[in-house]
Design an enzyme around this catalytic site. Structure first.
Site, mmCIF file in Angstrom:
data_model
loop_
_atom_site.group_PDB
_atom_site.id
_atom_site.type_symbol
_atom_site.label_atom_id
_atom_site.label_comp_id
_atom_site.label_asym_id
_atom_site.label_seq_id
_atom_site.Cartn_x
_atom_site.Cartn_y
_atom_site.Cartn_z
ATOM 1 N N HIS A 24 -0.676 -1.107 0.922
ATOM 2 C CA HIS A 24 0.314 -0.210 0.086
ATOM 3 C C HIS A 24 -0.416 0.714 -0.646
ATOM 4 C CE1 HIS A 24 -0.455 -2.808 -3.262
ATOM 5 N NE2 HIS A 24 0.386 -3.790 -3.148
ATOM 6 N N HIS A 78 5.243 -16.397 -4.519
ATOM 7 C CA HIS A 78 5.384 -15.253 -4.957
ATOM 8 C C HIS A 78 6.095 -14.611 -3.644
ATOM 9 C CE1 HIS A 78 4.168 -10.925 -6.074
ATOM 10 N NE2 HIS A 78 3.074 -11.133 -5.278
ATOM 11 N N GLU A 80 6.167 -11.179 -2.692
ATOM 12 C CA GLU A 80 5.750 -9.688 -2.229
ATOM 13 C C GLU A 80 5.630 -9.941 -0.805
ATOM 14 O OE1 GLU A 80 2.597 -7.862 -4.357
ATOM 15 O OE2 GLU A 80 2.950 -5.838 -3.281
ATOM 16 N N ASP A 82 3.824 -9.312 1.828
ATOM 17 C CA ASP A 82 2.455 -9.904 2.402
ATOM 18 C C ASP A 82 2.484 -11.334 2.205
ATOM 19 O OD1 ASP A 82 2.123 -9.201 -0.494
ATOM 20 O OD2 ASP A 82 0.115 -9.641 -0.354
ATOM 21 N N HIS A 145 1.608 -11.066 -10.851
ATOM 22 C CA HIS A 145 1.825 -9.602 -11.262
ATOM 23 C C HIS A 145 3.089 -9.056 -10.877
ATOM 24 C CE1 HIS A 145 1.292 -7.227 -7.233
ATOM 25 N NE2 HIS A 145 1.147 -8.431 -7.002
ATOM 26 N N ASP A 164 -1.443 -14.512 -5.990
ATOM 27 C CA ASP A 164 -2.496 -13.095 -5.907
ATOM 28 C C ASP A 164 -3.655 -13.262 -7.020
ATOM 29 O OD1 ASP A 164 -1.297 -11.699 -3.960
ATOM 30 O OD2 ASP A 164 0.112 -10.773 -5.313
ATOM 31 N N TYR A 196 -10.282 -5.560 -6.802
ATOM 32 C CA TYR A 196 -9.055 -6.101 -6.776
ATOM 33 C C TYR A 196 -8.209 -6.158 -8.378
ATOM 34 C CZ TYR A 196 -5.491 -9.730 -5.383
ATOM 35 O OH TYR A 196 -4.088 -10.513 -5.260
ATOM 36 N N HIS A 229 -5.371 -14.183 -1.403
ATOM 37 C CA HIS A 229 -6.131 -13.336 -0.673
ATOM 38 C C HIS A 229 -7.668 -13.988 -1.104
ATOM 39 C CE1 HIS A 229 -2.918 -10.634 -0.170
ATOM 40 N NE2 HIS A 229 -2.635 -10.821 -1.396
HETATM 41 FE FE1 FEO Z 1 1.651 -9.266 -4.975
HETATM 42 FE FE2 FEO Z 1 -0.270 -10.283 -2.276
HETATM 43 O O1 FEO Z 1 1.022 -9.704 -3.175
#
Ligand code: FEO
Length: 404
Positions: A24, A78, A80, A82, A145, A164, A196, A229
């Site tokens: 992104h 989460h 998001e 991904d 986040h 995250d 990150y 991640h």
């Molecule tokens: Fe906030 Fe890895 O997505």
């Protein structure tokens, strides 16, 4: 990569994205991983899914351990894209599974999927779920986040599944911190963490401090942190907690980063003389040209350094477009505890340096004024002025740094 047991009965079932270079808009030269976890207990429980491109990968990993139809609970830490865009594929295999999610997560999930047929259980901080030999404890972490974000703690495993937070964008065959240090290096791991944090979590330092304090107050014993991640912290989870506290407190190196762009090399020549002045004042200095580096690299280097100078030529009475683009990105990340200044060349009316200071004011950064402007091309006298500008900025950064 196949499923990996990270604790007895707890498995990583995620995917490695070796090829992604644009996450992104965040440049990811080392790729990333999408981590999700399967707990084999009386009620088999899945934590998060993965980016939809890797839906088959995670389902195959789950299938290598158990028929996905036997999953009873899915914890969505989460929402998001991904982490959630494979959820419908997993739910198609186990439609009666209950989904545990925050209220903000439930509302957001409804924008991605038709959730009316799904068994959604809204949870909040302190709620628990017994799945057999284990009890899950949910901890909301709003705005860490996203508004929906939460973490889950498994007391029996002393395991924090942290979505995250504490992650890194780095594709590697290493799944754990100690493996990564063996295959790569400790310095590279720290660099990945800072990259990150700077690009994702920089705006949330105060929240990070209060959330870590909350976890410590709860007295949770943590001997493993498993983010969504990058690597899992099994050898030294305290290291990543300490790094986050330091970064949230504004830790930076005594260094100046010069971030600039140039039209006909005049601003570039200025940056060279300024760099020399900073260096001769005994302060480390790094130079980043925006058209030669992604914004995310410039952000990381800005975040690591106590001082930053932005250089831009004036184009059509304003700053150069790449500099404007960078400052928009920077503004969203709301940096703190950094001293800044600006310089640049101009042809007739000027405007770039004034505009950059205006952006500093909007961001709320402490700025050294006035900036430095040079007409058309730096003369020998101008080069001396640039050198002195660099020396003076370095002196101010040394004094500012002493507060921390
Ligand atoms: Fe906030 Fe890895 O997505």
């Amino acid at each position: 990569m196949k499923a990996i047991e990270i604790k007895p009965g707890v498995y990583w079932v995620g995917a490695i994205d070796w090829a992604i270079r644009d996450f992104h808009g965040y440049t990811t030269p080392n790729g990333t991983s999408y981590n999700n976890y399967l707990v084999m207990d009386d009620q088999i429980t899945l934590f998060d899914t993965v980016k939809h491109d890797f839906s088959k990968t995670t389902i195959d990993n789950i299938r290598s351990l158990v028929d996905p139809a036997k999953i009873r609970n899915i914890v969505v830490n989460h929402i998001e894209n991904d982490h959630v865009t494979s959820l419908a594929d997993v739910m198609a295999l186990t439609p009666d599974a209950a989904i545990y999610i925050t209220e903000k997560g439930r509302k957001g999930l409804a924008r991605f999927f038709d959730i009316l047929k799904w068994d959604i259980k809204v949870v909040k901080t302190g709620d628990t779920l017994n799945i057999g030999k284990r009890t899950l404890l949910f901890l909301e972490t709003p705005m860490l986040h996203w508004p929906d974000s939460m973490m889950t703690y498994i007391k029996e495993d002393k395991l924090l599944i942290s979505q995250d937070a504490f992650g890194q964008h780095y594709a590697s065959s290493a799944r754990f911190d100690d493996e990564f240090i063996t295959y790569h290096s400790a310095a590279e791991l720290e660099e990945a963490v800072k990259d990150y944090y700077a690009n994702i979590l920089m705006p949330f330092g105060a929240l990070i401090k209060s959330k870590i304090a909350e976890v410590l107050k709860l007295g949770l014993e943590i001997d493993m942190i498993a983010p969504d991640h990058g690597i899992i912290w099994r050898k030294d989870p305290a290291k990543i907690l300490n790094m986050y506290l330091e970064m949230a407190n504004g830790k930076a190196d005594l260094r100046v980063v010069i971030i600039y762009d140039t039209m006909w090399q005049s601003t570039e020549l200025m940056s060279g003389s300024i760099m020399q002045g900073i260096r001769d004042e005994g302060v480390d200095v790094q130079v980043i040209k925006l058209r030669a580096n992604p914004n995310s690299v410039a952000i990381k280097e800005l975040w690591k350094a106590r001082g930053c100078l932005i250089g831009s030529p004036t184009l059509n009475n304003s700053m150069f477009p790449t500099v404007g683009d960078f400052l928009v990105y920077l503004k969203g990340l709301r940096p703190k505890n950094r001293l800044v200044g600006a310089f640049g060349s101009y042809g007739w009316g000027g405007g770039a340096v004034k505009d950059i200071y205006e952006e500093f004011r909007k961001i709320g950064l402490e700025a050294v004024e006035p900036g430095l402007q040079v007409l058309y091309r730096p003369s020998v006298e101008d080069e001396d002025k640039c050198y002195e500008f660099g020396r003076e900025f370095a002196r101010r950064v040394k004094s500012y740094h002493a507060q921390f």
